[in-house]
Every structure is written in C-alpha cells, then in structure tokens.
Write an enzyme that holds these catalytic residues in place. Structure first.
Site, PDB file in Angstrom:
ATOM      1  N   TRP A  93     -52.377  82.717   0.868  1.00  0.00           N
ATOM      2  CA  TRP A  93     -51.384  83.008   1.914  1.00  0.00           C
ATOM      3  C   TRP A  93     -50.193  82.068   1.791  1.00  0.00           C
ATOM      4  O   TRP A  93     -49.055  82.469   2.053  1.00  0.00           O
ATOM      5  CB  TRP A  93     -52.035  82.867   3.288  1.00  0.00           C
ATOM      6  CG  TRP A  93     -51.077  83.007   4.438  1.00  0.00           C
ATOM      7  CD1 TRP A  93     -50.686  84.156   5.062  1.00  0.00           C
ATOM      8  CD2 TRP A  93     -50.381  81.945   5.132  1.00  0.00           C
ATOM      9  NE1 TRP A  93     -49.802  83.889   6.081  1.00  0.00           N
ATOM     10  CE2 TRP A  93     -49.594  82.538   6.141  1.00  0.00           C
ATOM     11  CE3 TRP A  93     -50.348  80.561   4.997  1.00  0.00           C
ATOM     12  CZ2 TRP A  93     -48.799  81.799   7.006  1.00  0.00           C
ATOM     13  CZ3 TRP A  93     -49.555  79.814   5.854  1.00  0.00           C
ATOM     14  CH2 TRP A  93     -48.790  80.433   6.842  1.00  0.00           C
ATOM     15  N   HIS A  94     -50.454  80.838   1.366  1.00  0.00           N
ATOM     16  CA  HIS A  94     -49.371  79.863   1.284  1.00  0.00           C
ATOM     17  C   HIS A  94     -48.379  80.177   0.176  1.00  0.00           C
ATOM     18  O   HIS A  94     -47.215  79.785   0.266  1.00  0.00           O
ATOM     19  CB  HIS A  94     -49.942  78.455   1.084  1.00  0.00           C
ATOM     20  CG  HIS A  94     -50.476  77.833   2.340  1.00  0.00           C
ATOM     21  ND1 HIS A  94     -51.740  78.069   2.813  1.00  0.00           N
ATOM     22  CD2 HIS A  94     -49.891  76.990   3.232  1.00  0.00           C
ATOM     23  CE1 HIS A  94     -51.933  77.391   3.933  1.00  0.00           C
ATOM     24  NE2 HIS A  94     -50.823  76.748   4.212  1.00  0.00           N
ATOM     25  N   GLY A  95     -48.816  80.855  -0.858  1.00  0.00           N
ATOM     26  CA  GLY A  95     -47.861  81.164  -1.918  1.00  0.00           C
ATOM     27  C   GLY A  95     -48.518  81.800  -3.118  1.00  0.00           C
ATOM     28  O   GLY A  95     -49.735  81.685  -3.325  1.00  0.00           O
ATOM     29  N   PHE A 154     -43.123  79.707   3.104  1.00  0.00           N
ATOM     30  CA  PHE A 154     -44.357  80.453   3.275  1.00  0.00           C
ATOM     31  C   PHE A 154     -44.179  81.605   4.267  1.00  0.00           C
ATOM     32  O   PHE A 154     -45.030  82.458   4.358  1.00  0.00           O
ATOM     33  CB  PHE A 154     -45.475  79.538   3.752  1.00  0.00           C
ATOM     34  CG  PHE A 154     -45.691  78.342   2.860  1.00  0.00           C
ATOM     35  CD1 PHE A 154     -45.625  78.482   1.485  1.00  0.00           C
ATOM     36  CD2 PHE A 154     -45.923  77.092   3.395  1.00  0.00           C
ATOM     37  CE1 PHE A 154     -45.813  77.391   0.651  1.00  0.00           C
ATOM     38  CE2 PHE A 154     -46.110  75.994   2.561  1.00  0.00           C
ATOM     39  CZ  PHE A 154     -46.062  76.143   1.191  1.00  0.00           C
ATOM     40  N   GLY A 165     -56.728  81.822   2.398  1.00  0.00           N
ATOM     41  CA  GLY A 165     -55.785  80.950   3.105  1.00  0.00           C
ATOM     42  C   GLY A 165     -54.858  80.225   2.145  1.00  0.00           C
ATOM     43  O   GLY A 165     -53.665  80.066   2.405  1.00  0.00           O
TER      44      GLY A 165
END
Length: 500
Positions: free
Chosen positions: A343-345, A500, A340
C-alpha cells in the site's frame, strides 16, 4: 500602468492556479491565507448545516486542486460511484446482488488505485520476466488516492455489513471524502465516525480551541523545525549514497530518519486533527508515542493507528484473523503486513519492509502464547527491566526496517547495513559532532520529547491555551508562525507520506 496591472493579475493567477512545482502544504505561506479565508467563510455560514457543508466542500476541492490539479475529478468521481453503490447495496435484498455490488465497488476503487500507483511496477516485472519492451506509462500519482480509496472501501463495506445506513445527501458524502485537513495524508477516517458529526450544531468550547491550538503548534514544530532540518542537513546525505559514509554516520542517519518520518507524519496528522477540531470535528489520534512500544505488536497499536486498525478490520479479520488456528493466524498477519507494505508504494523495498513487520508480528504472537502457557509473570524491577529491554529491541528492529523503507534500492539498503557492520569507525565521533552539532541537538530534543513526554504535560498545555481569549490565540499562532519562518529551512521539504 496597464502592464503593471497585467503583471499583478498574472502573479495572482499563477498563485491561485495549480503549480506542480509548488503544491499547497499545511506549512506553506499560501495555506495560511487559504485557511484564514476559509475560517472567515465557514464562520459566516456556521449557523446553517447546508452552508457549512457547501463552504467546506468547495474549499476542500479547491485545496485538492491546488495540490494535484485536475485529479480533483477523481475524488468527485469516487464519491459519485460509492455514494450510489452504497444506496443500492442498502436497498438490495438478494444476497447475490449485494455481493456483486460490493465486489464492483472494491474493483472500481482498487482498480483506480492500481492503475495510477502500480501499473509501471507490474510493467517492469513483465518486462523482466519476458524480456519484453512494454513502455512504462509514467503516470503522475494523484495525491491522497491511497487514503480516500480506503475511506471509500470502509464505507461501502460497512453499509454491506449493515453496520451503518447509507448517506442520504450526496453533498454530505462528498464533504466527508474531500475533507481537506485529512484528504492528502490522512488520518484514514471512517464514515461511521465522521458523518454523524456533520449534522451536529457548530459549537466550540474552550477545550476545543486549546486542544486545536496545541495540536497545530506542536505539529508545525515537529514538521518544520525537527523533521525538515534533520532530513535536509543530515539524513538525506547518508541515504543518497551510504557507501560514502562511515558506519557511525550511517547508524546515526538511521536514527535520524526514524525521528524524521515520525515527526513528519505525526506532525501533519496533529495539524489535521487540530484544524478539524477548530471546525467542530473530532478525529481520533493517529500516533501515540510509538517508539515507547515494548513489542512490535504494541508498536502497530501506536503507529499510524488509522491504517493499522483499517488493515485489522477490513483485511486481517476477514482473512480469518485468529479464528482458524495459530498457523493460519501467523499467515494472516504476514499477508496483512505484506499488503500494508505494498500500500505504501510500488516497490520491492516496501514489500520487504511489510514482510519484515509481518514476520515480527507472527513471532511476537508466538512469544505471547508461550508466556501465557508457561504462566510466567514478571513484577517489580524484573518487569521494569524487561519492558526497557523490549523498548530497546523494538525500537532498533523498527529502525532496521526503516532502512529498507527509505533506501531507493536494495543495493543502497545493504550498503548502509554493510557500513554499520564492517566500517563503523567510532573514532570519528568528535569530528562528526563538530560538523553536525545543531542536527544532533535537535535529534536529542526530538527523542527526548518523545520518550519523556507524558499525557499530563500535553493536558497542561491544552488547558493553558484554552484559557487564552480568541484574540490571544490568534496572536500566539501568528507569533509562532513568524518564529517558524525565521528558523525554517530555505528548501521546502515535501512531506514523506505525500507520495503514498
């Protein structure tokens, strides 16, 4: 005269065409004209399901083009691939073929996301490990790719699990994927919740109008007044170079960022949900006062709900969830939050941020298990004090994690923490207050509204707005937007989750 006409035409074209320096945002002047024209066309075709789908899809694709140019083609390509893969999945009888099609869908979707978002990150790792000189590609990240990739994956996986049938009409699926209110920043909407609504008759109740109005107005207020002002006038100065500021300034900057990211993202989510409500679609809430959470587990039930529920259903549970023993459960939680965070960066900061939350979730499960086994029950003042302590500790842990989420590098993050720990200087509070009175007033207002708000107050506002006639609703929105223009910052702030 001809020169004047040519200049006017050029201005019009420059406004209508994609401009990387001026992406379309919900809080931009262009969006209000776009939305007014969209509503007019949508209402003209409101009696026809096919007409609504075509109008909405064309406007959505244009909206996405205005946001990121020709990358709009990726949305169309993704829709074509997963629409057909889901149909073949549904028709296939052999398990091996179904698994192959599912894996192919996952590889295509994750492959596109990986290529645009993580290629340079891994090139950097390879160069560091091997002392290589591979050139980064410096790819422009397509806006919203993280959100519609997860929507594609959830649709294909749900069809594979035979939880939903595949969509029969390609335009319905393209409409779902490109739906402009949620396209660029979520919430992550699942096909199972959205697609059945497409065929429903378009009909708005007074409640729909009132709730939509409330969400749009409150979202604009959170984004444009609270988030933008606090960030541009205080928070960005602190995080640009924490070593130049005292520990007290840094601590208040972290509190400010906690409010900024909440108001920024939840404000956009509220606007998306409100716009969807006005067009006849119901999208579940994405935030539920997360800073009032008494544990980190509760926080993730209230923060970015669409992402946390997606990670739970399509990652944590398939990994085994809590079905394979406590140790495996803790590992699954840590892996889910690490992914997770990633996923943000493409940054070690985001991975570390996810790791912190994963570790905290695992420890919270240990705490809950211990309390259950011990049979310890708190009531009365003891329960109230315990909940208050839980809220205080959870909020400060989340704020600590935000440092790594926001800081450009680990060095900046540790520099800020160092200032708070070793150079606090509380004696400067008066000068600090005098320099940032408006900022601190807005911070108090923002946190006050967040911590003291009750669902009843929202319902009262929604009911009051629902009783206003249509012309009155339009007038309220126009007046509110005019007031926002008077107080908004001169420098537009790109939404945080835009990246994102």
């Amino acid at each position: 005269m001809e020169k004047i006409i040519d200049i006017d035409v050029q201005k019009l074209l420059s406004t209508l065409l994609y401009n990387p320096e001026d992406p379309v945002l919900f809080n931009s002047a262009f969006f209000f004209y776009f939305f007014a024209l969209f509503l007019l066309c949508y209402l003209l075709f409101s009696g026809s399901k096919k007409g609504r789908v075509w109008v909405f899809t064309l406007f959505s694709l244009y909206f996405f083009y205005k946001a990121c140019g020709y990358y709009v083609g990726l949305v169309i390509l993704s829709a074509i691939v997963d629409f057909n893969l889901a149909r073949w999945l549904h028709q296939a009888q052999r398990r091996s073929l179904r698994v192959f099609l599912l894996v192919f869908s996952i590889v295509v979707n994750i492959g596109l996301l990986f290529y645009f978002k993580y290629t340079d990150f891994f090139i950097g790792i390879i160069n560091e490990v091997t002392a290589g000189h591979i050139r980064p590609l410096h790819l422009l990240l397509p806006i919203g790719i993280s959100f519609y990739t997860f929507e594609n994956l959830s649709y294909t996986i749900d069809v594979y699990r035979r939880e939903i049938p595949p969509v029969d009409d390609f335009m319905d699926y393209l409409f779902f994927l490109s739906f402009f209110p949620k396209l660029m920043m979520g919430p992550i909407v699942r096909a199972a919740d959205f697609i059945p609504q497409i065929s429903q008759r378009y009909y708005l109740t007074a409640e729909d109008i009132g709730t939509g109005m409330y969400l749009i107005i409150s979202g604009l207020f959170k984004k444009m007044v609270i988030s933008d002002f606090i960030y541009l006038n205080f928070v960005q100065y602190i995080f640009d170079d924490p070593s130049k500021h005292t520990g007290l300034e840094c601590l208040l900057g972290v509190y400010g960022y906690a409010l900024v990211i909440y108001c920024d993202f939840s404000g956009y989510s509220d606007m998306a949900i409100g716009i969807a409500r006005w067009t006849g679609f119901r999208i579940p809430p994405n935030f539920e006062t997360p800073y009032r959470s008494a544990s980190i587990t509760e926080f993730w039930r209230r923060w970015h709900i669409s992402l946390s529920s997606w990670l739970r259903d399509y990652l944590y549970i398939p990994l085994g969830g809590n079905r394979k023993g406590k140790v495996r459960q803790y590992i699954n939680l840590a892996l889910t939050m690490l992914i997770g965070g990633f996923w943000h960066g493409a940054s070690w900061n985001f991975i570390f941020w996810g790791g912190l939350h994963g570790t905290a979730l695992a420890l919270d499960k240990v705490r809950l298990t211990w309390l259950k086994r011990s049979g310890m029950v708190f009531s009365g003042w003891g329960a109230i004090l315990l909940k208050g302590l839980g809220i205080l500790l959870t909020f400060h842990f989340v704020c600590f994690c935000w440092i790594f989420f926001k800081a450009a590098t680990f060095h900046d993050a540790w520099a800020l923490i160092h200032q708070v720990a070793y150079d606090f200087q509380p004696e400067i509070w008066k000068e600090l207050y005098l320099g940032y009175r408006t900022v601190f007033a807005l911070m108090l207002l923002g946190f006050g509204l967040h911590f003291l708000s009750a669902s009843g107050g929202q319902h009262v506002m929604e009911k009051a707005l629902a009783r206003v006639p249509v012309w009155g609703s339009v007038a309220i929105l126009v007046i509110f937007i005019w007031l926002l223009i008077q107080v908004k910052t001169t420098q537009p702030m790109i939404p945080i989750y835009f990246q994102f």
